[in-house]
Design a protein around this motif. Sequence first.
Motif, PDB file in Angstrom:
ATOM      1  N   THR A 104       0.821  -1.207   0.000  1.00 52.22           N
ATOM      2  CA  THR A 104       0.000   0.000   0.000  1.00 52.22           C
ATOM      3  C   THR A 104       0.859   1.263   0.000  1.00 52.22           C
ATOM      4  OG1 THR A 104      -1.844  -1.077   1.129  1.00 52.22           O
ATOM      5  CG2 THR A 104      -1.714   1.302   1.311  1.00 52.22           C
ATOM      6  N   ILE A 105       1.851   1.296   0.877  1.00 54.14           N
ATOM      7  CA  ILE A 105       2.695   2.495   0.969  1.00 54.14           C
ATOM      8  C   ILE A 105       3.501   2.685  -0.309  1.00 54.14           C
ATOM      9  CG2 ILE A 105       4.513   3.637   2.283  1.00 54.14           C
ATOM     10  CD1 ILE A 105       3.646   2.016   4.705  1.00 54.14           C
ATOM     11  N   PHE A 106       3.976   1.588  -0.880  1.00 50.72           N
ATOM     12  CA  PHE A 106       4.759   1.681  -2.111  1.00 50.72           C
ATOM     13  C   PHE A 106       3.929   2.322  -3.221  1.00 50.72           C
ATOM     14  CE2 PHE A 106       6.607   0.068  -6.057  1.00 50.72           C
ATOM     15  CZ  PHE A 106       7.953   0.322  -5.838  1.00 50.72           C
ATOM     16  N   GLY A 107       2.681   1.881  -3.368  1.00 53.19           N
ATOM     17  CA  GLY A 107       1.814   2.484  -4.375  1.00 53.19           C
ATOM     18  C   GLY A 107       1.525   3.938  -4.101  1.00 53.19           C
ATOM     19  N   ASN A 108       1.348   4.270  -2.824  1.00 52.90           N
ATOM     20  CA  ASN A 108       1.085   5.665  -2.472  1.00 52.90           C
ATOM     21  C   ASN A 108       2.236   6.581  -2.860  1.00 52.90           C
ATOM     22  OD1 ASN A 108      -1.371   4.947  -1.399  1.00 52.90           O
ATOM     23  ND2 ASN A 108      -0.680   4.921   0.724  1.00 52.90           N
ATOM     24  N   ARG A 109       3.465   6.062  -2.771  1.00 48.40           N
ATOM     25  CA  ARG A 109       4.619   6.873  -3.142  1.00 48.40           C
ATOM     26  C   ARG A 109       4.634   7.168  -4.642  1.00 48.40           C
ATOM     27  NH1 ARG A 109       3.953   7.655   1.108  1.00 48.40           N
ATOM     28  NH2 ARG A 109       5.236   7.325   2.964  1.00 48.40           N
ATOM     29  N   PHE A 110       4.067   6.256  -5.435  1.00 43.70           N
ATOM     30  CA  PHE A 110       3.964   6.502  -6.871  1.00 43.70           C
ATOM     31  C   PHE A 110       2.985   7.641  -7.151  1.00 43.70           C
ATOM     32  CE2 PHE A 110       6.601   3.034  -7.620  1.00 43.70           C
ATOM     33  CZ  PHE A 110       6.762   2.794  -8.974  1.00 43.70           C
ATOM     34  N   SER A 111       1.784   7.535  -6.612  1.00 43.84           N
ATOM     35  CA  SER A 111       0.775   8.564  -6.893  1.00 43.84           C
ATOM     36  C   SER A 111       1.113   9.884  -6.203  1.00 43.84           C
ATOM     37  CB  SER A 111      -0.607   8.084  -6.440  1.00 43.84           C
ATOM     38  OG  SER A 111      -0.602   7.727  -5.081  1.00 43.84           O
ATOM     39  N   GLU A 112       1.868   9.818  -5.105  1.00 41.39           N
ATOM     40  CA  GLU A 112       2.237  11.025  -4.371  1.00 41.39           C
ATOM     41  C   GLU A 112       3.045  11.988  -5.226  1.00 41.39           C
ATOM     42  OE1 GLU A 112       5.234  10.931  -0.998  1.00 41.39           O
ATOM     43  OE2 GLU A 112       3.363  11.038   0.125  1.00 41.39           O
ATOM     44  N   ILE A 113       3.901  11.437  -6.083  1.00 40.55           N
ATOM     45  CA  ILE A 113       4.690  12.295  -6.968  1.00 40.55           C
ATOM     46  C   ILE A 113       3.975  12.523  -8.296  1.00 40.55           C
ATOM     47  CG2 ILE A 113       6.030  10.332  -7.861  1.00 40.55           C
ATOM     48  CD1 ILE A 113       8.385  12.203  -8.202  1.00 40.55           C
ATOM     49  N   ALA A 114       3.225  11.523  -8.771  1.00 40.62           N
ATOM     50  CA  ALA A 114       2.632  11.615 -10.099  1.00 40.62           C
ATOM     51  C   ALA A 114       1.483  12.610 -10.158  1.00 40.62           C
ATOM     52  CB  ALA A 114       2.152  10.240 -10.560  1.00 40.62           C
ATOM     53  N   ILE A 115       0.578  12.574  -9.185  1.00 39.33           N
ATOM     54  CA  ILE A 115      -0.634  13.388  -9.277  1.00 39.33           C
ATOM     55  C   ILE A 115      -0.343  14.884  -9.193  1.00 39.33           C
ATOM     56  CG2 ILE A 115      -2.786  13.950  -8.058  1.00 39.33           C
ATOM     57  CD1 ILE A 115      -3.153  10.921  -7.653  1.00 39.33           C
ATOM     58  N   PRO A 116       0.494  15.365  -8.244  1.00 40.03           N
ATOM     59  CA  PRO A 116       0.804  16.805  -8.288  1.00 40.03           C
ATOM     60  C   PRO A 116       1.475  17.230  -9.591  1.00 40.03           C
ATOM     61  CG  PRO A 116       1.422  15.879  -6.168  1.00 40.03           C
ATOM     62  CD  PRO A 116       1.075  14.724  -7.053  1.00 40.03           C
ATOM     63  N   LEU A 117       2.369  16.386 -10.136  1.00 40.38           N
ATOM     64  CA  LEU A 117       3.020  16.736 -11.401  1.00 40.38           C
ATOM     65  C   LEU A 117       2.023  16.768 -12.550  1.00 40.38           C
ATOM     66  CD1 LEU A 117       6.387  14.750 -11.150  1.00 40.38           C
ATOM     67  CD2 LEU A 117       6.034  17.211 -10.922  1.00 40.38           C
ATOM     68  N   ILE A 118       1.025  15.864 -12.537  1.00 45.07           N
ATOM     69  CA  ILE A 118      -0.015  15.877 -13.574  1.00 45.07           C
ATOM     70  C   ILE A 118      -0.768  17.199 -13.539  1.00 45.07           C
ATOM     71  CG2 ILE A 118      -2.217  14.852 -14.279  1.00 45.07           C
ATOM     72  CD1 ILE A 118      -1.132  12.166 -13.243  1.00 45.07           C
ATOM     73  N   VAL A 119      -1.182  17.624 -12.342  1.00 42.03           N
ATOM     74  CA  VAL A 119      -1.943  18.868 -12.219  1.00 42.03           C
ATOM     75  C   VAL A 119      -1.081  20.067 -12.591  1.00 42.03           C
ATOM     76  CG1 VAL A 119      -3.308  20.311 -10.661  1.00 42.03           C
ATOM     77  CG2 VAL A 119      -3.390  17.818 -10.443  1.00 42.03           C
ATOM     78  N   LEU A 120       0.176  20.055 -12.185  1.00 36.07           N
ATOM     79  CA  LEU A 120       1.074  21.156 -12.547  1.00 36.07           C
ATOM     80  C   LEU A 120       1.251  21.253 -14.061  1.00 36.07           C
ATOM     81  CD1 LEU A 120       3.856  20.864  -9.805  1.00 36.07           C
ATOM     82  CD2 LEU A 120       2.263  22.770 -10.115  1.00 36.07           C
ATOM     83  N   GLN A 121       1.336  20.097 -14.732  1.00 34.83           N
ATOM     84  CA  GLN A 121       1.478  20.098 -16.190  1.00 34.83           C
ATOM     85  C   GLN A 121       0.223  20.627 -16.880  1.00 34.83           C
ATOM     86  OE1 GLN A 121       2.527  16.070 -17.175  1.00 34.83           O
ATOM     87  NE2 GLN A 121       4.544  16.192 -16.195  1.00 34.83           N
ATOM     88  N   VAL A 122      -0.950  20.290 -16.324  1.00 37.11           N
ATOM     89  CA  VAL A 122      -2.213  20.688 -16.956  1.00 37.11           C
ATOM     90  C   VAL A 122      -2.537  22.151 -16.679  1.00 37.11           C
ATOM     91  CG1 VAL A 122      -4.719  20.305 -16.961  1.00 37.11           C
ATOM     92  CG2 VAL A 122      -3.143  18.355 -16.946  1.00 37.11           C
ATOM     93  N   THR A 123      -2.347  22.600 -15.423  1.00 38.54           N
ATOM     94  CA  THR A 123      -2.798  23.933 -15.022  1.00 38.54           C
ATOM     95  C   THR A 123      -1.664  24.927 -14.805  1.00 38.54           C
ATOM     96  OG1 THR A 123      -2.740  23.432 -12.647  1.00 38.54           O
ATOM     97  CG2 THR A 123      -4.742  22.838 -13.854  1.00 38.54           C
ATOM     98  N   GLY A 124      -0.456  24.434 -14.456  1.00 37.26           N
ATOM     99  CA  GLY A 124       0.641  25.335 -14.130  1.00 37.26           C
ATOM    100  C   GLY A 124       0.456  26.063 -12.818  1.00 37.26           C
ATOM    101  N   SER A 125      -0.495  25.622 -11.977  1.00 37.55           N
ATOM    102  CA  SER A 125      -0.815  26.320 -10.737  1.00 37.55           C
ATOM    103  C   SER A 125      -0.492  25.449  -9.522  1.00 37.55           C
ATOM    104  CB  SER A 125      -2.302  26.696 -10.707  1.00 37.55           C
ATOM    105  OG  SER A 125      -2.679  27.154  -9.430  1.00 37.55           O
ATOM    106  N   PRO A 126       0.471  25.850  -8.682  1.00 41.02           N
ATOM    107  CA  PRO A 126       0.734  25.105  -7.440  1.00 41.02           C
ATOM    108  C   PRO A 126      -0.479  25.038  -6.520  1.00 41.02           C
ATOM    109  CG  PRO A 126       2.538  26.610  -7.915  1.00 41.02           C
ATOM    110  CD  PRO A 126       1.432  26.947  -8.869  1.00 41.02           C
ATOM    111  N   LEU A 127      -1.279  26.112  -6.504  1.00 42.93           N
ATOM    112  CA  LEU A 127      -2.454  26.129  -5.637  1.00 42.93           C
ATOM    113  C   LEU A 127      -3.475  25.084  -6.070  1.00 42.93           C
ATOM    114  CD1 LEU A 127      -3.873  27.390  -3.247  1.00 42.93           C
ATOM    115  CD2 LEU A 127      -4.814  29.136  -4.790  1.00 42.93           C
ATOM    116  N   GLN A 128      -3.689  24.947  -7.388  1.00 46.71           N
ATOM    117  CA  GLN A 128      -4.623  23.924  -7.871  1.00 46.71           C
ATOM    118  C   GLN A 128      -4.087  22.519  -7.596  1.00 46.71           C
ATOM    119  OE1 GLN A 128      -6.727  24.319 -11.613  1.00 46.71           O
ATOM    120  NE2 GLN A 128      -6.112  26.461 -11.794  1.00 46.71           N
ATOM    121  N   ALA A 129      -2.786  22.347  -7.691  1.00 43.37           N
ATOM    122  CA  ALA A 129      -2.195  21.048  -7.346  1.00 43.37           C
ATOM    123  C   ALA A 129      -2.456  20.716  -5.884  1.00 43.37           C
ATOM    124  CB  ALA A 129      -0.701  21.064  -7.634  1.00 43.37           C
ATOM    125  N   ALA A 130      -2.323  21.722  -5.027  1.00 42.73           N
ATOM    126  CA  ALA A 130      -2.589  21.503  -3.603  1.00 42.73           C
ATOM    127  C   ALA A 130      -4.056  21.178  -3.360  1.00 42.73           C
ATOM    128  CB  ALA A 130      -2.189  22.748  -2.813  1.00 42.73           C
TER     129      ALA A 130
END
Length: 399
Positions: A18-44
């Motif tokens: 479980t933790i191993f998978g969480n570490r994957f999405s932990e980095i992937a999802i904020p980077l996905i949002v940053l790529q789409v919106t360019g907004s740190p606030l929206q990523a948060a």
Amino acid sequence: MLITERSFLTMWIGQLATIFGNRFSEIAIPLIVLQVTGSPLQAALVVICSQAAPLILALPAGNWMERRSKRAVAMSAEAVSFTVMSVFTLAVLFDLLTVWLLGAGLFVIGAAGLFFRVSFGAMVPQVAGRKRLVEAHGWFEGADAISTFAGPVLAGVILSAYGTAAVLAVDAATYAVSFLGIAFLTLKEKPVSKQPRSREPMLAGLRMLVTNSRQQFITMQHIILNSTTTAAVLLVIIYTSESLGFAAWQTGVVLSAAGAGNIAAVLLLRSVSRLAWSSLYGGLMLLAAAGLLLISLTEALVLLAFGMFLFDGALSMAFVLNGSARTAVTSDARLARVLAASAFIGGAAAIAGNAFAGSVSEWFLPAFGLIGLSVLLAGSACASFFFREGRSPVQELEP
């Protein structure tokens, strides 16, 4: 040794997955949002969606789970998380993933994660025994260490080489492994029909978190640990990817250094666990503060990694001490309710941490946020040094 016992080993493998998978999405999802919106606030804000569910559901969940099979609840939660992460993967493959879908799905995963954490935590004393709680939590922190060391850098490499869908697919698979780990767990639960129905109000769990000075201290530190950890991870992702222009794999290297710190912490834990609880805790918080301060003052990959090594290594040991102390001073009959109330407090702290990270990065600089967190940790260390009722080892605490 606890890890050689079949029941605990099965439990540990599921937690590792479980933790191993969480570490994957932990980095992937904020980077996905940053790529789409360019907004740190929206990523948060997207990340906060996963923490909103525990805030809303934690208190009624603790009351509800007192008379439920903890194994059944944990398995159901992992099945739900697997389904949602699989939907994310398919949405990426068919170019249907949106910020709104991410937010809604993370809310569901956050709810499932709440039920899993509370039910899992309530099973630990039954599997490990109360006299070995520090050892049990140490092994679980070891699972976190391995995952944090290998997960982020692998996620960064896979994200760069194969894309978002591959990262999310790995996360989905780990939920399936965790489901199987709980399914094969040897555990004799008390029959649900024989467990007394609680007549205490839903808010009783929150009151239990402040019933005495030790619970109050544990709760205060729980808030600081959860808010600081979530804020620091998001700040480091934004700082390295946006301010420094690092590639995904470089950001992964920095976050993986945290795993190396976790491994060192797990190896040291047994030799220092007999020290005075509050003094050890205060020293760890000072080390974590120094790590964040170093990160905020450098742009060199090696120094950034060393700062994360200090920060997460120290905080991982602090989490073990805090979680073990919480379990030790709480009776089995109240453990599910207290863990759920802790999840409620932790969820609120995590939301505040991510909101802080996103807003500081949006309107100022992520380095300013890292400095602020360093000051908060130093203050926490001072409070710990002056806590008079923390002069005994965690192993000597009783409900």
